[in-house]
Design an enzyme around this catalytic site. Structure first.
Site, PDB file in Angstrom:
ATOM      1  N   LYS A   1      -8.971 -10.944   0.680  1.00 34.28           N
ATOM      2  CA  LYS A   1      -8.648  -9.541   0.382  1.00 34.28           C
ATOM      3  C   LYS A   1      -8.315  -9.384  -1.097  1.00 34.28           C
ATOM      4  CE  LYS A   1      -4.286  -7.840   1.279  1.00 34.28           C
ATOM      5  NZ  LYS A   1      -3.774  -7.218   0.069  1.00 34.28           N
ATOM      6  N   ASN A   2      -7.455 -10.268  -1.604  1.00 31.38           N
ATOM      7  CA  ASN A   2      -6.954 -10.092  -2.964  1.00 31.38           C
ATOM      8  C   ASN A   2      -7.991 -10.406  -4.038  1.00 31.38           C
ATOM      9  OD1 ASN A   2      -4.611  -9.304  -1.799  1.00 31.38           O
ATOM     10  ND2 ASN A   2      -3.403 -11.121  -2.385  1.00 31.38           N
TER      11      ASN A   2
ATOM     12  N   CYS B   1       5.721   5.932  -6.830  1.00 26.73           N
ATOM     13  CA  CYS B   1       6.930   5.505  -7.555  1.00 26.73           C
ATOM     14  C   CYS B   1       6.979   6.122  -8.962  1.00 26.73           C
ATOM     15  CB  CYS B   1       6.982   3.992  -7.611  1.00 26.73           C
ATOM     16  SG  CYS B   1       5.395   3.231  -7.874  1.00 26.73           S
TER      17      CYS B   1
ATOM     18  N   ARG C   1       9.906   0.998 -12.235  1.00 26.32           N
ATOM     19  CA  ARG C   1       8.940   0.780 -11.161  1.00 26.32           C
ATOM     20  C   ARG C   1       7.755  -0.088 -11.641  1.00 26.32           C
ATOM     21  NH1 ARG C   1       6.300   5.232 -12.116  1.00 26.32           N
ATOM     22  NH2 ARG C   1       5.652   4.084 -13.921  1.00 26.32           N
TER      23      ARG C   1
ATOM     24  N   ASP D   1       3.133 -14.634  -0.499  1.00 34.61           N
ATOM     25  CA  ASP D   1       2.446 -14.114   0.686  1.00 34.61           C
ATOM     26  C   ASP D   1       2.505 -15.079   1.876  1.00 34.61           C
ATOM     27  OD1 ASP D   1       1.810 -11.855  -0.689  1.00 34.61           O
ATOM     28  OD2 ASP D   1      -0.278 -12.364  -1.053  1.00 34.61           O
TER      29      ASP D   1
ATOM     30  N   ARG E   1      -4.825  -4.283   7.680  1.00 36.36           N
ATOM     31  CA  ARG E   1      -4.996  -4.179   6.222  1.00 36.36           C
ATOM     32  C   ARG E   1      -5.571  -5.480   5.646  1.00 36.36           C
ATOM     33  NH1 ARG E   1      -0.002  -3.887   3.329  1.00 36.36           N
ATOM     34  NH2 ARG E   1      -1.534  -4.331   1.706  1.00 36.36           N
TER      35      ARG E   1
END
Ligand code: UD1
Length: 418
Positions: free
Chosen positions: A22-23, A116, A121, A306, A398
């Site tokens: 995914k990343n 945000c 942030r 993760d 996701r």
């Protein structure tokens, strides 16, 4: 609302193919915008975060064809320069489109991911890096209005923290910039190396990806190419954790063991037998896992944040007490309370979590609190006596393609109830 009903206590065994990362896929899809051409990105996982990335590209005017796990992206025509609020909010990593859009169009309007505020942030590194490349950024009503007269300019950018997303945004922005960009204290994750490999195949000149200093010499033009996304190292760690907690015996196929350099030794320390070759990991876990020395999350090549939740699920049934120190994200222990519902003994104090292993977990209704935290409760449920209900499955889709079907093929008993 759909939920999983997981009957615990079944040992996992057999072969499992690890899907693409995914990343890696997300920044690669953003980077296709630089080419004004067609790229075929192979091994893209079928997950909802990627659907969100596809929607952003389609909103911008790109055409996308899906052939199995290959996405054929035609970025020759771009019809607008903004990403609407609802698309930005779908996933935090949509910020990685910023560098690509301003490089291509010299302007871009986006809202903040997750809504945000500027300042404390965490997109400050993205913003300040692109400003150093000449981008003017104005913040108004929760939106970033970005523009530059002409091309972005090469710059020497020293990151105060090796942010993965900021490193990717800079690499993408610098590929077509005027002159040379040097990133010091760059992130070194395998996904950074994959992004550089794709961009270099497209004609970019990027050196040093995977090291702390990356040098990008801007070129005039890029062309499309075919590129295969690297295997997902966090998905691999998920299956290894599922094997360990069920005293299982599995072979991971299509995986890069080098990308799990700091994760494999933890499984060995807990007593699992792990052997690897260039694209397989074989893991066998015969007895109760042993508690391991302190796990500290760190930027790559350190232990990945993760994988923290996944290993915490396993350590909740280990023989002995384990300690986790979360150094990357604040408040990344939401899964601890869910694991506690299954009987886990976890004490969280700031960035430290102390896990006192018990013999076996007990079923209870639990919720996926986030993507990896959700995977952690599923891992816990695989061990628990009785039937565990897991809700909040949107978080799981996701980042995992067909997680419950894949676990069931290995011997798990997971029912999806709609
Ligand atoms: C990426 C991964 C995510 C992983 C994380 C750390 C993707 C799509 N996501 O996220 O799964 O957990 O790396 O390995 O690749 N920060 C700032 N200012 C910034 C940017 C980041 O303060 O401008 C802080 C963050 O709040 C966090 C830390 O830096 O505390 C790491 O963030 P970063 O490496 O940027 O993570 P992401 O790229 O968002």
């Amino acid at each position: 609302m759909s939920k999983y009903i997981i009957e615990g206590g079944h040992k996992l065994s057999g072969e499992v193919k690890v899907h693409g990362a995914k990343n890696s896929s997300l920044p690669l899809l953003a980077a296709t915008l630089l080419t004004a051409d067609i790229s075929a990105i192979e091994n893209c996982p079928q997950i909802t975060d990627l659907d969100a990335a596809k929607r952003i590209l389609q909103h911008l005017g790109c055409e996308i064809k899906q052939e199995g796990n290959t996405l054929i992206v035609d970025t020759s025509v771009i019809t607008c320069d903004d990403i609407p609020d609802e698309l930005m909010r779908e996933m935090r990593s949509s910020i990685v489109f910023l560098g690509a859009i301003v490089s291509r169009l010299h302007q871009c309007k986006i809202s903040f991911p997750g809504g945000c505020e500027l300042g404390a942030r965490p997109i400050d590194l993205h913003v300040s890096s692109l400003q150093q490349m000449g981008l003017k950024i104005e913040e108004q009503h929760g939106c970033l209005d970005c523009f530059i007269d002409g091309k972005l300019k090469g710059a020497n950018i020293a990151l105060s923290f090796p942010s993965v997303g900021a490193t990717e945004n800079i690499m993408i922005a610098a590929a077509l910039a005027d002159g040379e960009t040097t990133i010091t204290n760059a992130a070194r994750e395998p996904e950074i190396v994959d992004l550089a490999a794709y961009l270099n195949k497209c004609g970019a000149r990027i050196k040093g990806a995977g090291e702390s200093t990356i040098v990008i010499s801007g070129v005039e033009k890029l062309h499309g190419c075919t590129h295969r996304v690297i295997p997902d190292r966090i998905v691999a760690a998920t299956f290894m954790s599922a094997a360990a907690i069920t005293r299982g015996d599995i072979v991971l196929i299509d995986v890069n063991p080098r990308d799990l350099i700091s994760v494999i030794p933890i499984f060995e320390e807990m007593g699992c037998a792990v052997t690897t070759d260039s694209s397989h990991i074989y893991i066998r876990c015969d007895g109760r896992p042993k508690a391991v020395r302190t796990i500290r999350t760190m930027p790559y090549p350190g232990f990945p944040t993760d994988s923290q939740a996944l290993l915490m699920a396993v350590m909740s049934v280990a023989d002995g007490t384990s300690v986790f120190v979360e150094n990357i994200f604040e408040n990344r222990y939401k899964h601890a309370a869910e694991l506690a519902r299954l009987g886990a003994k976890i004490k969280v104090e700031g960035k430290v979590a102390i896990v006192e292993g018990i013999e076996q977990l007990l079923s209870a209704p639990v919720r996926a609190t986030d993507l990896r935290g959700g995977a952690a409760v599923i891992i816990g449920a695989l061990n628990a006596i009785g039937k565990t209900e897991v809700s909040g499955l949107a978080h799981i889709s996701r980042g995992y393609q067909n997680l419950h079907e894949t676990l069931n093929e290995l011997g798990a008993q997971i029912l999806l109830e709609d």
